[in-house]
Design an enzyme around this catalytic site. Structure first.
Site, PDB file in Angstrom:
ATOM      1  N   GLU A 146      23.417 -70.555  62.896  1.00  0.00           N
ATOM      2  CA  GLU A 146      24.703 -70.274  62.411  1.00  0.00           C
ATOM      3  C   GLU A 146      24.907 -68.748  62.207  1.00  0.00           C
ATOM      4  O   GLU A 146      23.693 -67.940  62.193  1.00  0.00           O
ATOM      5  CB  GLU A 146      24.863 -70.698  60.764  1.00  0.00           C
ATOM      6  CG  GLU A 146      24.800 -72.288  60.641  1.00  0.00           C
ATOM      7  CD  GLU A 146      26.141 -72.901  61.199  1.00  0.00           C
ATOM      8  OE1 GLU A 146      27.125 -72.305  61.706  1.00  0.00           O
ATOM      9  OE2 GLU A 146      26.273 -74.109  60.933  1.00  0.00           O
TER      10      GLU A 146
ATOM     11  N   CYS B 186      28.766 -76.139  64.026  1.00  0.00           N
ATOM     12  CA  CYS B 186      27.284 -76.248  64.439  1.00  0.00           C
ATOM     13  C   CYS B 186      27.590 -76.152  65.855  1.00  0.00           C
ATOM     14  O   CYS B 186      28.102 -76.958  66.434  1.00  0.00           O
ATOM     15  CB  CYS B 186      26.706 -77.526  64.138  1.00  0.00           C
ATOM     16  SG  CYS B 186      25.045 -77.739  64.737  1.00  0.00           S
TER      17      CYS B 186
END
Length: 221
Positions: free
Chosen positions: A105, A2
């Site tokens: 992502e 992340c």
DNA sequence: CCAGACGTTGTT
DNA sequence: GTCTGG
DNA sequence: CCAGACGTTGTT
DNA sequence: GTCTGG
């Protein structure tokens, strides 16, 4: 992993979601491209119960010689967070919730990285599992944090093999409770959100540059 | 003993 | 290629 | 995470 | 601060 996320939810709603007093506010404004090294709001324990406060994203251990690290500490692996020298002390007693309403992502497709935006199906703010530490020296104090990451669940596997750990609202209080020190009990609170609650879609590469901070970051490709 | 590391992902 | 800055 | 820099001396 | 490698 992340490495970018959003927090567009108004501060009053964030405070409501985490049962914080509405009175004193930090003056948060919507953010569509939060990147490592920036100050981000976290919820942690204080003398007067839980508090919302700003800390740097990228944990600097209390024993560091300088207020920076030579290596990346934006994420901590769930598999080893309880053992690694940089994270184990914060993991025991300095856990925090990191409010977010979406994250990014990059999916590798034919050698190209395609950014995707992931959020709750019904929208709204949720909480990454985080840990924080305090560095002190030369009259300056630096509070910083790291986001715990884990293997991707079924919903996320099509995009990436790793994802941030998300804490369910029912576990907020115990996650923050520093009296809880049993590793397995703590790890038990790291159930990621059910697959059905997450949705994602590809977006344009506009988000790639951390200089781009407007709503175009989350617009579908 | 002291010196040096302390991290993640992805790719080779 | 690898580190730093956002 | 990605983008952008990656160097020195001397002068303004 | 604490562990690993030499």
């Amino acid at each position: 992993m992340c490495g970018r996320f959003t927090l567009q939810t108004p501060e009053s709603q964030i405070r409501k979601a985490f049962h914080l007093p509405i009175g004193e506010q930090l003056g948060l404004t919507p953010r569509y491209n939060i990147a490592p090294s920036q100050d981000i709001p976290i919820i942690r324990n204080s003398d007067n119960g839980h508090e919302l406060t700003l800390v740097k994203w990228g944990l600097v251990p209390h024993w560091s010689k300088e207020p920076k690290t030579k290596y990346s500490t934006i994420n901590a692996r769930i598999e080893t967070v309880a053992e690694k020298p940089t994270y184990r002390t914060p993991f025991k007693s300095q856990r925090c919730l990191i409010p977010a309403d979406g994250f990014y992502e990059w999916k590798l497709v034919n050698g190209h990285k395609i950014p995707h935006y992931i959020r709750m199906h019904k929208g709204g703010v949720f909480a990454f599992a985080g840990i924080w530490d305090r560095w002190e020296g030369d009259g300056e104090t630096l509070d910083s944090c790291s986001i715990i990451v884990m293997p991707a669940n079924e919903a996320m596997k099509p995009i990436h093999e790793r994802m941030p750990a998300i804490i369910a609202p029912a576990h907020y209080d115990l996650w923050l409770d520093s009296r809880v020190t049993d590793k397995d009990e703590i790890l038990g609170y790291l159930n990621s959100a059910p697959s059905s609650q997450l949705k994602f879609y590809p977006i344009s590469p506009w988000v790639n540059s951390p200089q781009h901070k407007d709503e175009r970051c989350i617009q579908p490709a």
